[in-house]
Design an enzyme around this catalytic site. Structure first.
Site, PDB file in Angstrom:
ATOM      1  CG  HIS A 132     -33.208  24.455 -13.534  1.00 28.41           C
ATOM      2  ND1 HIS A 132     -32.587  23.297 -13.951  1.00 28.41           N
ATOM      3  CD2 HIS A 132     -32.972  24.556 -12.189  1.00 28.41           C
ATOM      4  CE1 HIS A 132     -32.001  22.714 -12.909  1.00 28.41           C
ATOM      5  NE2 HIS A 132     -32.213  23.458 -11.832  1.00 28.41           N
ATOM      6  CB  CYS A 175     -33.131  22.214 -20.346  1.00 24.44           C
ATOM      7  SG  CYS A 175     -31.796  21.087 -19.907  1.00 24.44           S
TER       8      CYS A 175
END
Length: 404
Positions: free
Chosen positions: A237, A285
């Site tokens: 992440h 991301c």
């Protein structure tokens, strides 16, 4: 005549050439006085798309006659072997004058000893499966080593070098969602890097402090001294300015700043990799914006195997205020936007990256391969994201020469 050949290839050239090759051709044509400064700037500045620039470039050369067209064709063959094959072009035998100029201006280093008697693979047909790594034939390697000696990073002989690559992948987190499908990314990247001649170290489930510790240990490895390059692959992440450790939460951030990675491997802290390519690939991301995802003027069924129902796709985004950072890396998305991962097929970016390395790394330099990946995402659809090349400080072209 060369002008007739080039005219026949015009449409295919416009559709196939990329920006890096256009820039290289412009420099060569300006140096050889085929184009003047005004004509070169007209191509670069007056047209916003690659195809527009390609049209103006080839039309400018065609107007100058057969000799200019022959120089243009020869430069395509030297600048982009894959494009030359796509167009069916051959540079032919260069004139004695060309050889004299090259030999008088560039001192070509001796070829690695292993090249002379090396049995070489054949080039796979373009219609073959692309799920294996295409190898670089010895004649192509020798040609590029001679002609681009001053422009490319040197590679060490296989028997003497100790290439290392590091993969860090976080899948399970204390407070964030599990990154389903990421094991496929690990397996795919590990196989690719091993095929490119790297011994791969894989680390999983690390906090930010753990990732930093692993990176410092890896940077200190003595094998880098006898290596010619390294790859760092980070998958987790992420937020705009860093990659998340397993303990991350909104209340208690656990983030490794991207800038820390570059500090660890810079010339002050990692002398064994001084003047050697250090490639950082980031699947994470960089924000929460989905871009154009699910937006279409005329929805229709797609035959793309990646097109699935929305519930099959997950985002690696988490919530945080973004702070802009610059870094040298190939990132899976643009700043502020998400990267997509299929829960049974892995990350879209990593899958395309592997495919393009397998298909093009035998003939394209590293940034050329990266542009092929970007082109595969050029038309936004259900998997809308745009990989981004950032913080580039390489001074030469990096060719991997798979098989050598």
């Amino acid at each position: 005549m060369a002008d007739k050949v080039l005219k026949d290839k015009r449409r295919l050239f416009v559709r196939s050439v990329d920006m890096g090759t256009i820039n290289g051709l412009l420099d060569e044509l300006f140096e050889k006085r085929v184009l003047n400064h005004e004509e070169m700037e007209r191509v670069r500045c007056a047209h916003s798309t690659v195809m527009d620039q390609a049209r103006v470039l080839i039309d400018s050369v065609l107007r100058k006659g057969p000799n200019a067209c022959q120089i243009f064709i020869s430069n395509i063959c030297n600048e982009d072997i894959h494009l030359a094959q796509t167009l069916g072009l051959s540079s032919g035998s260069p004139s004695g004058n060309d050889h004299t100029k090259l030999d008088s201006q560039v001192e070509v280093p001796s070829l690695p000893a292993f090249v002379e008697n090396m049995p070489g693979p054949t080039i796979p047909d373009s219609e073959e499966s692309t799920d294996t790594l295409k190898l670089c034939p010895p004649e192509t390697f020798v040609k590029m080593y001679k002609e681009k000696a001053e422009e490319i990073y040197p590679i060490k002989e296989r028997k003497d070098r100790t290439r290392l690559a590091l993969i860090i992948c976080n899948i399970e987190f204390d407070h964030l969602s599990t990154r389903d499908g990421a094991e496929l990314d690990i397996a795919g990247m590990e196989s690719l890097l091993e095929g490119l001649g790297y011994s791969v170290v894989v680390k999983r489930k690390l906090t930010a402090k753990g990732m930093e510790s692993v990176l410092r240990e890896f940077a200190a490895r003595p094998e880098h001294k006898s290596s010619d390059s390294t790859f760092l692959v980070l998958m987790s992440h992420g937020i705009l300015n860093g990659i998340c450790g397993t303990a991350h939460s909104v209340e208690n951030p656990d983030v490794l700043a991207y800038d820390t990675i570059f500090q660890i491997f810079n010339n002050r802290h990692c002398l064994n990799l001084k003047d050697k390519p250090k490639v950082i690939i980031i699947q994470a991301c960089r924000g929460e914006n989905p871009g154009e995802l699910w937006v279409s003027d005329s929805p229709k069924a797609s035959t793309d195997s990646w097109t699935h129902q929305p519930l099959m796709l997950q985002s690696d985004a988490i919530h945080k205020v973004h702070v802009e950072k610059d870094f040298i890396a190939f990132c899976s998305s643009t700043p502020h936007n998400v990267s997509w991962r299929h829960i049974t097929k892995g990350s879209l970016f990593i899958a395309q990256l592997i495919t393009c390395f397998q298909k093009y790394s035998w003939c394209c330099h590293l940034e050329g391969v990266f542009r092929k990946v970007q082109q595969s995402f050029e038309k936004p659809d259900v998997k809308a994201q745009m990989p981004t090349i950032e913080r580039v400080s390489m001074t030469r072209y990096f060719y991997l020469f798979p098989g050598h």
